[in-house]
Design a protein around this motif. Structure first.
Motif, PDB file in Angstrom:
ATOM      1  N   ASP A   1      45.916  61.101  39.857  1.00  0.00           N
ATOM      2  CA  ASP A   1      47.021  61.919  40.158  1.00  0.00           C
ATOM      3  C   ASP A   1      48.044  61.931  38.952  1.00  0.00           C
ATOM      4  O   ASP A   1      49.295  62.420  39.204  1.00  0.00           O
TER       5      ASP A   1
ATOM      6  N   GLY B   1      47.804  64.194  36.576  1.00  0.00           N
ATOM      7  CA  GLY B   1      47.852  65.480  35.906  1.00  0.00           C
ATOM      8  C   GLY B   1      46.819  65.650  34.970  1.00  0.00           C
ATOM      9  O   GLY B   1      46.770  66.867  34.410  1.00  0.00           O
ATOM     10  N   LYS B   2      45.734  65.282  35.411  1.00  0.00           N
ATOM     11  CA  LYS B   2      44.449  65.732  34.275  1.00  0.00           C
ATOM     12  C   LYS B   2      44.022  66.924  34.526  1.00  0.00           C
ATOM     13  O   LYS B   2      43.994  67.821  33.698  1.00  0.00           O
ATOM     14  N   THR B   3      43.880  67.304  35.906  1.00  0.00           N
ATOM     15  CA  THR B   3      43.510  68.610  36.071  1.00  0.00           C
ATOM     16  C   THR B   3      44.483  69.733  35.781  1.00  0.00           C
ATOM     17  O   THR B   3      44.375  70.761  35.267  1.00  0.00           O
ATOM     18  N   SER B   4      45.709  69.211  36.243  1.00  0.00           N
ATOM     19  CA  SER B   4      46.903  70.161  35.928  1.00  0.00           C
ATOM     20  C   SER B   4      46.904  70.747  34.576  1.00  0.00           C
ATOM     21  O   SER B   4      47.262  71.607  33.890  1.00  0.00           O
TER      22      SER B   4
ATOM     23  N   ASN C   1      53.107  62.842  30.768  1.00  0.00           N
ATOM     24  CA  ASN C   1      53.019  63.928  31.786  1.00  0.00           C
ATOM     25  C   ASN C   1      54.407  63.767  32.808  1.00  0.00           C
ATOM     26  O   ASN C   1      54.713  62.531  32.993  1.00  0.00           O
ATOM     27  N   LYS C   2      54.702  64.865  33.142  1.00  0.00           N
ATOM     28  CA  LYS C   2      55.388  64.992  34.325  1.00  0.00           C
ATOM     29  C   LYS C   2      57.152  64.640  33.920  1.00  0.00           C
ATOM     30  O   LYS C   2      57.702  63.956  34.718  1.00  0.00           O
TER      31      LYS C   2
ATOM     32  N   ASP D   1      59.226  66.510  33.439  1.00  0.00           N
ATOM     33  CA  ASP D   1      60.208  67.277  34.241  1.00  0.00           C
ATOM     34  C   ASP D   1      60.541  66.895  35.581  1.00  0.00           C
ATOM     35  O   ASP D   1      61.486  66.995  36.237  1.00  0.00           O
TER      36      ASP D   1
ATOM     37  N   SER E   1      54.946  68.569  30.032  1.00  0.00           N
ATOM     38  CA  SER E   1      54.919  68.778  31.634  1.00  0.00           C
ATOM     39  C   SER E   1      53.639  69.830  31.886  1.00  0.00           C
ATOM     40  O   SER E   1      53.765  71.025  31.449  1.00  0.00           O
ATOM     41  N   ALA E   2      52.606  69.460  32.572  1.00  0.00           N
ATOM     42  CA  ALA E   2      51.574  70.156  32.603  1.00  0.00           C
ATOM     43  C   ALA E   2      51.754  71.059  33.779  1.00  0.00           C
ATOM     44  O   ALA E   2      51.458  72.471  33.511  1.00  0.00           O
ATOM     45  N   LYS E   3      52.723  70.926  34.662  1.00  0.00           N
ATOM     46  CA  LYS E   3      52.955  71.798  35.647  1.00  0.00           C
ATOM     47  C   LYS E   3      53.820  73.036  35.050  1.00  0.00           C
ATOM     48  O   LYS E   3      53.800  74.092  35.158  1.00  0.00           O
TER      49      LYS E   3
END
Ligand SMILES: Nc1nc2c(ncn2[C@@H]2O[C@H](COP(=O)(O)OP(=O)(O)OP(=O)(O)O)[C@@H](O)[C@H]2O)c(=O)[nH]1
Length: 890
Positions: free
Chosen positions: A405, A407-410, A502-503, A505, A538-540
């Protein structure tokens, strides 16, 4: 009048007429019209022999008398002069002629005849003339009659002399020949007596075979030996008019004699040759043995004559091989073992220790052969080394790893869309196991199989496809167990890490905290003096992705990644599956060269020909270059992820490699031994190991740290203990994979492996050692390092049960109502109670019941009630592991 008409009229064959005319320099054909003069020539020639015939008959009679005296058999001549149509059942004169007429007739009508080659027959055909004149050319007939017949082969006038010398055999031959002949049905028996020749008194019953023989003169379908005889006959035998020949029989007799002598001679020669050859072989063998001995002796290296020798031996060797290497007789070794009470044969396999013992008796020290592992490509000469000038820049291959969770896939998805060309609605249609993005005109390949297990699985298979690893850490969560695992995996594979925090944001994001935690694990950002690049993203929200891509390209540039783009392709299977329509499909990443449609390849245990090729966007393509991921079909069976794919020359080569590899693989599975503490001392002794790699799993972070410290202290100048991973929790499949890839052992401190981890460990041979006292761990390691670890007891796994319910029974305690989920449990089993992979209790069972009955064992799928000795803290959902401990035979 035409030739054939004249021939018919005067009772000879057309060929005879042609030959007669030819001898008078008149070339005629069967249908040629003859002049008066020519007719006369022929008639005169044909009529003349009649006189000769009489003369001949007289001569023959005379000869026969001589023959009777000499008792020499001659077979054919009698028949030549046999004009008695009454008793000559096999008179072939008429048959011969009639056949010819018939043939001529047919020929004239344009029908196909089996007429034999005329050139062969000319000698025979001009017989009438020969009788008058031409015999003289060879040997005058008269002269022959008087003198030379006897010299050559006189007649056997009575036809009964087949019993002399090789007579019996000959008679048999005739019988056989006759049978053969008759079977072929070439002989018209009805025509046998159709001859108008007078004075055929020579015939008698015994001569039948001769006649038959003669029939072969005309029969071109006869077997080869016959033809041969016939040819000889043509040369040797005087003939009568109208093509009748007795020569065959005569030649037969001559031939047989010669044959007999020749055969005798040949046999004698053969025998001598064989003797000679045998002698030669024996000598050659001796020479070879001597030569071999020389080679064998040379395997023992001695400094000086009679000094201590040295020989290199494999781990296992047969007595025969050892004897050869030592240059002694295998019987000597067998005797030595016999004296020790061991009954061995020459093919018995000895351990290295036994071989050492024997060698020492011959003053030879044994050095163990170093086992060099050869890769698939090297083994089958599929790896082609490139010259530096052949190599060109290639795109880097990136893997993303990190905790669940984070954020690898993101990130993979975000990156995938970074180079989506505008207007390409929906982006990439075909999703394959890897994809390429173009950033600033440079390509970057991403492996779309997130997770370090996949990464390590490939490594286990020998495919180190990743150039750079991206470690994703959520800024709001920080370093987690799987982050640590990922670090270990990347470090073990010697792959540079770029950290993507990551993340960012998210409101709770704390980049500093993450960097600090990473520092603890040896990843230091450049601003803190380290060399691990860290990018806050931020991958998102797709923030800072470009700077991540830039960092990737920069790192790749420093790495100077190059490959030969022009040779036959080498690729690695990233993912594989079975498609209902297309059959086995694989996503492969080209590592070298160019892969084209139609290329023949091998990949692990599968092979095939590239039937179709799709790029990462689902476009059909015909060729793919280095670092390009493509989906291909054409495999005969599904390859495994991590299998290398090599293009080969042809299908035959591909099949052979795969067949070989399959056999090898079987052997390897049996042979492959993973490092264990028991084998440690041996490997240290063999100087094959300089470092012991360990993975620590403990019930808590604290005990993992304590254990790590204690173990680290054990390193000495001989061996370094390298803890490649240390964390809290049950032993995972990932741990086993890492251990398998790195040849490490797993120390499970008060924890147990998960089911999948345990079966993976069984499969790969990874050793998981269980402890619950730190001192025992260090003690065992020390012993192993000194080569003193003697295992006395061995744990044998029985099975696992899941506690479904707990029953409180007064005066007895808590009873676990459990279901056997794997293997079995027996009354003798010891148990471990596991909660979340951590050992809560280890002990014995007091009772094992099914319903109300005591049972000896409960197997998979069965419910049972278990009482654990001195333990009541059983909870629903606990796992009971059953095992037995056996004493190891020393
Ligand atoms: N706010 C925010 N959320 C993110 C970001 N990246 C990922 N997420 C969220 O985090 C969650 C997990 O993301 P995934 O990409 O599935 O993470 P993962 O590492 O692939 O997870 P696994 O596949 O389960 O290992 C999702 O709900 C994402 O939407 C980010 O940059 N910002």
């Amino acid at each position: 009048m035409r030739v054939w008409e004249l021939a018919k009229k005067i009772g000879v064959s057309s060929s005879d007429v042609i030959t007669i005319l030819k001898s008078h320099d008149k070339e005629k054909k069967n249908v040629s019209t003859l002049s008066e003069e020519e007719i006369k020539i022929v008639e005169n020639t044909v009529n003349k022999p009649k006189k000769v015939e009489k003369t001949e008959e007289k001569v023959v009679e005379k000869l026969v008398l001589e023959k009777e005296e000499k008792k020499e058999e001659v077979i054919g001549e009698k028949i030549i002069f046999n004009h008695n149509k009454n008793h000559n059942k096999f008179n072939k004169n008429s048959k011969f002629r009639n056949d010819r007429f018939e043939r001529n007739d047919r020929e004239f009508r344009g029908e196909r005849t089996d007429r034999p080659d005329r050139t062969d027959r000319n000698d025979r055909i001009d017989r009438p003339e020969r009788n008058n004149q031409n015999f003289g050319e060879r040997k005058s007939f008269e002269k022959r009659n008087n003198q030379n017949f006897g010299e050559r082969k006189p007649f056997n006038r009575d036809g009964k002399e087949f019993t002399d010398r090789d007579g019996n055999e000959r008679r048999n031959n005739f019988r056989n020949d006759r049978n053969n002949f008759e079977n072929k049905g070439n002989f018209n028996k009805d025509n046998r007596n159709k001859t108008d020749r007078p004075n055929r008194e020579f015939n008698n019953v015994e001569r039948k075979p001769f006649n038959k023989e003669r029939r072969n003169d005309d029969n071109k379908k006869i077997s080869k030996p016959f033809v041969k005889e016939e040819k000889e006959a043509v040369i040797e035998i005087p003939t009568m008019e109208n093509g009748v020949k007795g020569k065959n029989s005569k030649v037969k007799s001559k031939f047989d004699k010669k044959k007999y002598e020749n055969e005798k001679k040949t046999k004698e020669e053969e025998r001598k040759l064989k003797e000679l050859r045998d002698d030669f072989r024996k000598e050659d063998k001796k020479k070879k043995v001597k030569k071999k001995e020389k080679v064998i002796k040379s395997e023992v290296i001695r400094d000086e004559e009679g000094g201590v020798g040295l020989v290199v031996l494999p781990q296992e060797i047969s007595i025969k091989e050892l004897a050869e290497k030592l240059g002694i007789n295998s019987s000597d070794i067998i005797k030595k073992f016999f004296m020790q009470g061991k009954m061995y044969t020459a093919n018995a396999i000895l351990t290295i220790e036994e071989a050492e013992e024997i060698a020492l008796e011959y003053n030879v020290i044994v050095e163990k052969e170093e086992i060099v592992e050869v890769s698939y490509g090297e083994k089958y000469h599929l790896e082609i080394e490139d010259k530096e000038e052949e190599k060109e820049h290639r795109a880097p291959v990136i893997t993303i790893m990190g905790h669940v969770d984070h954020g690898k896939t993101s990130l993979l998805d975000a990156l995938r869309h970074t180079n989506v060309i505008e207007g390409e609605a929906g982006g990439i249609t075909q999703r394959i196991g890897a994809y390429q993005v173009v950033w600033n005109g440079q390509k970057i390949t991403f492996i779309d199989t997130p997770g370090h297990e996949a990464f390590t699985e490939m490594r286990v298979r020998g495919a180190n496809i990743t150039d750079i690893s991206i470690l994703i850490v959520a800024a709001d969560d920080g370093v987690k167990p799987q982050t640590i695992e990922a670090i270990s995996h990347a470090k073990e594979a010697n792959v540079p890490i770029i950290v993507a925090i990551n993340k960012i944001d998210k409101p709770g994001a704390n980049v500093m905290k993450v960097k600090q935690e990473l520092l603890e694990h040896g990843l230091i950002s450049p601003e803190w003096g380290g060399n691990t690049e860290m990018v806050e993203i931020s991958a998102k929200q797709k923030l800072n992705l470009d700077s991540l891509l830039e960092t990737i390209l920069l790192t790749a540039e420093i790495m100077e990644l190059k490959a030969n783009h022009k040779k036959r392709a080498k690729a690695v299977v990233v993912e594989s599956r079975l498609d209902v329509q297309m059959g086995p499909v694989a996503d492969v990443l080209i590592q070298e060269g160019e892969l084209k449609i139609g290329d023949i390849f091998v990949s692990g245990t599968s092979h095939g020909r590239v039937r179709s090729m799709l790029d990462d966007r689902g476009n059909k393509i015909t060729k793919a270059g280095v670092s390009q991921p493509v989906e291909i079909t054409g495999f005969n069976e599904i390859p495994e992820a991590g299998d290398l794919l090599y293009c080969v020359n042809n299908d035959k080569q591909a099949k052979k490699i795969v067949e070989d590899f399959k056999n090898e693989k079987k052997d390897e599975i049996n042979k492959k031994k993973h490092i264990s503490l028991e084998s440690l001392s041996k490997e240290l002794e063999d100087q094959q190991l300089k470092e012991l790699k360990c993975i620590i799993r403990a019930d808590s972070k604290g005990s993992a740290e304590a254990l790590k410290e204690s173990i680290n202290k054990l390193s000495n100048d001989k061996i370094n203990i390298n803890i490649i991973q240390s964390s809290a929790g049950a032993v995972t499949e990932g741990d086993v994979m890492l251990a398998a890839a790195s040849n490490a052992i797993i120390i499970a401190f008060s924890v147990r492996p998960t089911n999948t981890a345990r079966s993976e460990a069984e499969k790969t041979g990874v050793e998981i050692r269980n402890y619950n006292v730190i001192y025992h761990v260090t003690e065992d390691l020390e012993k192993a390092m000194k080569g003193m670890l003697d295992p006395e007891y061995k744990e044998i796994y029985n099975g696992r049960l899941e506690v479904k319910e707990v029953f409180k029974i007064s005066n007895v305690g808590n009873i676990a109502g459990a279901l056997v989920i794997e293997g079995k449990i027996t009354r003798q089993s010891k148990v471990r109670l596991l909660r979340d992979g951590i050992i809560i209790h280890e002990g014995e069972i007091t009772s094992l019941k099914r319903y109300k009955d005591d049972v000896k064992e409960a197997s998979v799928g069965q419910d049972c009630g278990i009482g654990i000795k001195d333990f009541n803290d059983i909870k629903s959902g606990d796992i009971i592991e059953a095992f037995v401990v056996e004493q190891v035979k020393q």
